[in-house]
Design an enzyme around this catalytic site. Structure first.
Site, PDB file in Angstrom:
ATOM      1  N   CYS A 124       0.919  -1.153  -0.208  1.00  0.00           N
ATOM      2  CA  CYS A 124      -0.029   0.112   0.056  1.00  0.00           C
ATOM      3  C   CYS A 124       0.940   1.076  -0.128  1.00  0.00           C
ATOM      4  CB  CYS A 124      -0.975   0.090   1.145  1.00  0.00           C
ATOM      5  SG  CYS A 124      -2.492   0.890   0.864  1.00  0.00           S
ATOM      6  N   GLU A 132      -3.256  -8.782   3.269  1.00  0.00           N
ATOM      7  CA  GLU A 132      -3.148  -9.176   4.366  1.00  0.00           C
ATOM      8  C   GLU A 132      -4.354  -9.004   5.539  1.00  0.00           C
ATOM      9  OE1 GLU A 132      -2.080  -4.763   4.783  1.00  0.00           O
ATOM     10  OE2 GLU A 132      -1.791  -6.342   3.260  1.00  0.00           O
ATOM     11  N   HIS A 144      -4.858  -4.774   0.047  1.00  0.00           N
ATOM     12  CA  HIS A 144      -4.438  -5.253   1.199  1.00  0.00           C
ATOM     13  C   HIS A 144      -4.789  -6.743   1.471  1.00  0.00           C
ATOM     14  CE1 HIS A 144      -3.234  -1.774   3.532  1.00  0.00           C
ATOM     15  NE2 HIS A 144      -4.163  -0.832   2.436  1.00  0.00           N
TER      16      HIS A 144
END
Length: 305
Positions: free
Chosen positions: A142, A237, A235
């Protein structure tokens, strides 16, 4: 193989309960294996949440991982206790003489700032330069990815008229890439950002290849072989509930925010969200680690020589 983290790190019990193979120093010392040395430069305010998210992904492969948590040297965290930071994090100044097989640089909620206005920008630029001599492969996530691609190539971030927020379908643009091994033709990825990188500006840089992209939210995953780096602007994660936490926070604070796109069933915040990205998240980070394992030096000290 497991990921080696301190037994007192909060992520240890969380990941153990999820079935992720984790081990402490004692067990690691009994294994005659050269683990991959992976650093996590954590720029997020909620350090524990973020370190757990990334440890979950890199701890789910057959490779033994030795994870080092890193922070900026002078920047003081306001949202994580000093005791936690002292116990588990090493300032960059203390690790800059070490070699790493891989480094993950997280995002940071500072998109509204110009890069040069970030308080730790000068040191972060030192980190970027250091990766070229002391790190075999780097993964910018990011804002971390945006900062890296700006540093190495001058590509600018652009403010969006409205926050890109939700779960968006992305096309697999490079099925032959080792980083996308096992990926389907498209996949869903959580997005939460006020800025974007423009595909036309990435395409103008020789050597950069976009691996994942979305017609709605633009380029997502970019390979930069010249700097042994991947940049991801979204994202993978994220936990199942991360977007919900962000949405609920903004609603509670009175911050104008749209319901995250394609996240809640029928876009109804009263219903529990479903995780539709977990398998591809594990694939991507597993493929990244496998590529490191196949190409890094066995003698760690030879990295960068």
């Amino acid at each position: 193989m497991p990921i080696k983290i301190p037994e007192t790190l909060p992520a240890f019990d969380v990941l153990s309960s999820e079935g992720v193979m984790v081990m402490g120093q004692g067990r690691a010392d009994r294994q005659d294996i050269r683990p991959l040395q992976i650093g996590l430069l954590n720029l997020m305010p909620k350090k524990i949440q973020t370190e757990t998210q990334f440890a979950r992904l890199i701890g789910a492969t057959p490779l033994q991982i030795d994870l080092t948590l890193i922070r900026m040297t002078e920047h003081q965290s306001k949202h994580t206790s000093a005791a936690h930071m002292e116990a588990f994090y090493r300032p960059f100044a203390e690790v800059r003489d070490r070699k790493f097989d891989g480094l993950i640089i997280t995002g940071a909620p500072i998109e509204h700032l110009e890069f040069a206005d970030v308080t730790y920008w000068d040191e972060l630029r030192e980190v970027f330069a250091w990766t070229q001599t002391n790190v075999h492969a780097t993964f910018g996530v990011c804002w971390g990815g945006m900062a890296m691609i700006n540093h190495f190539h001058g590509v600018q971030k652009h403010i969006l008229p409205a926050k890109a927020f939700g779960c968006f379908r992305h096309r697999n643009l490079a099925p032959a890439s080792p980083y996308l091994r096992g990926f389907s033709d498209d996949c869903v990825i959580p997005v939460s950002r006020w800025t974007e990188m423009k595909q036309s500006e990435i395409d103008a840089v020789p050597g950069l290849t976009t691996l994942l992209g979305s017609p709605e939210v633009g380029p997502c995953l970019v390979e930069d072989p010249g700097h042994r780096a991947l940049y991801i602007f979204n994202h993978f994660e994220y936990d199942t509930g991360t977007l919900k936490e962000e949405y609920d926070r903004d609603v509670e604070n009175g911050t104008p925010i749209n319901v995250p796109t394609n996240y809640y069933p029928d876009d109804d915040p009263a219903r529990a969200p479903l995780n539709r990205w977990r398998s591809h998240a594990h694939l991507l980070y597993g493929n990244w680690l496998n590529e490191i394992y196949q190409t890094t030096e066995y003698d760690l000290e030879k990295i960068g020589t």
